[in-house]
Structures are given as C-alpha cells and as structure tokens.
Design a protein around this motif. Sequence first.
Motif, PDB file in Angstrom:
ATOM      1  N   GLN A  51       0.826  -1.209   0.000  1.00 43.18           N
ATOM      2  CA  GLN A  51       0.000   0.000   0.000  1.00 43.18           C
ATOM      3  C   GLN A  51       0.864   1.265   0.000  1.00 43.18           C
ATOM      4  OE1 GLN A  51      -3.310  -0.311   2.847  1.00 43.18           O
ATOM      5  NE2 GLN A  51      -2.966  -2.518   2.855  1.00 43.18           N
ATOM      6  N   GLY A  52       2.061   1.147  -0.591  1.00 38.97           N
ATOM      7  CA  GLY A  52       2.957   2.290  -0.709  1.00 38.97           C
ATOM      8  C   GLY A  52       3.919   2.465   0.456  1.00 38.97           C
ATOM      9  N   TYR A  53       3.875   1.572   1.427  1.00 40.03           N
ATOM     10  CA  TYR A  53       4.796   1.651   2.556  1.00 40.03           C
ATOM     11  C   TYR A  53       6.154   1.071   2.162  1.00 40.03           C
ATOM     12  CZ  TYR A  53       1.228   3.187   5.815  1.00 40.03           C
ATOM     13  OH  TYR A  53       0.268   3.921   6.464  1.00 40.03           O
ATOM     14  N   SER A  54       7.208   1.574   2.778  1.00 43.18           N
ATOM     15  CA  SER A  54       8.566   1.159   2.440  1.00 43.18           C
ATOM     16  C   SER A  54       8.946  -0.172   3.080  1.00 43.18           C
ATOM     17  CB  SER A  54       9.572   2.222   2.881  1.00 43.18           C
ATOM     18  OG  SER A  54      10.887   1.730   2.770  1.00 43.18           O
ATOM     19  N   PRO A  55       9.340  -1.159   2.268  1.00 39.59           N
ATOM     20  CA  PRO A  55       9.790  -2.432   2.830  1.00 39.59           C
ATOM     21  C   PRO A  55      11.081  -2.291   3.639  1.00 39.59           C
ATOM     22  CG  PRO A  55      10.196  -2.378   0.473  1.00 39.59           C
ATOM     23  CD  PRO A  55       9.399  -1.152   0.806  1.00 39.59           C
ATOM     24  N   VAL A  56      11.903  -1.343   3.279  1.00 38.87           N
ATOM     25  CA  VAL A  56      13.162  -1.127   3.998  1.00 38.87           C
ATOM     26  C   VAL A  56      12.885  -0.552   5.388  1.00 38.87           C
ATOM     27  CG1 VAL A  56      15.387   0.104   3.951  1.00 38.87           C
ATOM     28  CG2 VAL A  56      14.444  -0.869   1.832  1.00 38.87           C
ATOM     29  N   SER A  57      11.897   0.311   5.501  1.00 41.54           N
ATOM     30  CA  SER A  57      11.541   0.867   6.810  1.00 41.54           C
ATOM     31  C   SER A  57      11.083  -0.226   7.768  1.00 41.54           C
ATOM     32  CB  SER A  57      10.441   1.924   6.680  1.00 41.54           C
ATOM     33  OG  SER A  57      10.930   3.069   6.033  1.00 41.54           O
ATOM     34  N   ALA A  95       6.676   1.493  10.234  1.00 42.57           N
ATOM     35  CA  ALA A  95       5.835   1.575   9.038  1.00 42.57           C
ATOM     36  C   ALA A  95       5.879   3.013   8.535  1.00 42.57           C
ATOM     37  CB  ALA A  95       4.403   1.165   9.365  1.00 42.57           C
ATOM     38  N   GLN A  96       6.515   3.227   7.379  1.00 36.53           N
ATOM     39  CA  GLN A  96       6.636   4.567   6.816  1.00 36.53           C
ATOM     40  C   GLN A  96       6.199   4.547   5.356  1.00 36.53           C
ATOM     41  OE1 GLN A  96      10.886   5.192   7.448  1.00 36.53           O
ATOM     42  NE2 GLN A  96      10.430   6.606   9.108  1.00 36.53           N
ATOM     43  N   LYS A  97       5.353   5.500   4.993  1.00 36.56           N
ATOM     44  CA  LYS A  97       4.921   5.641   3.603  1.00 36.56           C
ATOM     45  C   LYS A  97       6.111   6.060   2.754  1.00 36.56           C
ATOM     46  CE  LYS A  97       0.422   5.644   2.345  1.00 36.56           C
ATOM     47  NZ  LYS A  97      -0.119   4.787   1.320  1.00 36.56           N
ATOM     48  N   GLY A  98       6.235   5.403   1.594  1.00 42.62           N
ATOM     49  CA  GLY A  98       7.275   5.780   0.652  1.00 42.62           C
ATOM     50  C   GLY A  98       6.856   6.995  -0.161  1.00 42.62           C
ATOM     51  N   GLN A  99       7.788   7.478  -0.969  1.00 44.05           N
ATOM     52  CA  GLN A  99       7.568   8.656  -1.810  1.00 44.05           C
ATOM     53  C   GLN A  99       7.621   8.242  -3.280  1.00 44.05           C
ATOM     54  OE1 GLN A  99       6.942  11.662  -0.289  1.00 44.05           O
ATOM     55  NE2 GLN A  99       7.048  10.459   1.594  1.00 44.05           N
ATOM     56  N   LYS A 100       6.823   8.919  -4.120  1.00 45.71           N
ATOM     57  CA  LYS A 100       6.778   8.597  -5.548  1.00 45.71           C
ATOM     58  C   LYS A 100       8.156   8.663  -6.213  1.00 45.71           C
ATOM     59  CE  LYS A 100       2.271   9.859  -7.323  1.00 45.71           C
ATOM     60  NZ  LYS A 100       1.561  10.889  -8.088  1.00 45.71           N
ATOM     61  N   GLU A 101       8.960   9.600  -5.811  1.00 46.68           N
ATOM     62  CA  GLU A 101      10.253   9.786  -6.472  1.00 46.68           C
ATOM     63  C   GLU A 101      11.277   8.704  -6.118  1.00 46.68           C
ATOM     64  OE1 GLU A 101      10.038  12.872  -3.070  1.00 46.68           O
ATOM     65  OE2 GLU A 101       8.708  12.106  -4.618  1.00 46.68           O
ATOM     66  N   THR A 149      11.343   5.800   1.358  1.00 44.98           N
ATOM     67  CA  THR A 149      11.340   7.148   1.928  1.00 44.98           C
ATOM     68  C   THR A 149      12.449   8.021   1.361  1.00 44.98           C
ATOM     69  OG1 THR A 149      12.715   6.480   3.797  1.00 44.98           O
ATOM     70  CG2 THR A 149      10.313   6.348   4.085  1.00 44.98           C
ATOM     71  N   ASP A 150      13.520   7.391   0.865  1.00 47.29           N
ATOM     72  CA  ASP A 150      14.639   8.168   0.317  1.00 47.29           C
ATOM     73  C   ASP A 150      15.484   7.306  -0.625  1.00 47.29           C
ATOM     74  OD1 ASP A 150      16.397   6.595   1.954  1.00 47.29           O
ATOM     75  OD2 ASP A 150      16.206   8.043   3.590  1.00 47.29           O
TER      76      ASP A 150
END
Length: 152
Positions: A36-42, A49-55, A68-69
């Motif tokens: 759901q757009g959350y970062s697997p690395v986080s 649980a951190q939402k990732g960014q489109k970029e 996230t980055d």
Amino acid sequence: MKTFSFILAALLISTIGFSQDIKASYNIDDSKIALQGYSPVSYLDLGSAQKGQKEFKATHDGVAFYFTDAKQKKAFDANPQRYLPQYGGYCAFGVSVGAKFRVDPNKFVVKDGKYYLFLYNMEVDAQQLWLEGNHNQLTSKADANWKKLSKE
C-alpha cells in the motif's frame, strides 16, 4: 489478418495470466503497488511503518515498491529478496490458517530478519493472535500453506 488476431489474443491471454500470477504472489490491487505504498526497507531496517515517496520507486517482479529516500531504494535494489514481505504481504496469521487477507500496513512484526504483516479491523487483531501464539509453529504452518496459496 488471422495470424495478427491470433498473436494479439495470445498476448492478451499471457498478460492476463501474468497479472493473475502477480496477484497470487503479492497482496496488491490493480495498481500493482506493494505494501500500500509503505517502504519495505523501513519495516525491516527501522522497525517502522513509513509511507514511501513517488520519487523513490523500484519495480520488482512487475510490482512497484516505494521508499522514503534514495538510500532505502539503493538498499532494496542491491538485495530485493531481503526486503520482500513474508507471504507476499498477505496477513501472516491468515496464511497460517490457509487464507489470504488484506492487511493494515501499521500492524506488523519483525523477527529473525523478516517482517510479517497482519489484518486489523473492528473484529480481528491478527497481530495480537500471532503474538499470543507460538511464532515457530505459526510460521511453519504459514510456510506450508504459502506453497499452495501463492499460486491461487
């Protein structure tokens, strides 16, 4: 013209089959966005649980993963297998009882270098059920069930 129609039909069927295979292996909708757009690395490296960014997006097995980055994306690109969710991101407790359930991305457990996601709604807190159970027995059942469920 018949050859073209046949090729087009074969391509369409193979694309549908590929899409269904992805949905069997990953807990995704038609957007093909994992977690759901959350970062697997986080989840794995930060226990958060951190939402990732489109970029900061990577594609693996035809599925989009967000981060996230750039550092997180680089870690995933170097070793995607390490960061894939257990049971394709389906509810680990559900898989242990032979079913696939959507998850709440904020309900997860990190253990032994892996992370497990869980269903959470007004009636079921699958994370709590998992924590109250025996982790090794539950993962053993889930691993066995996933061999079949990952193909359905």
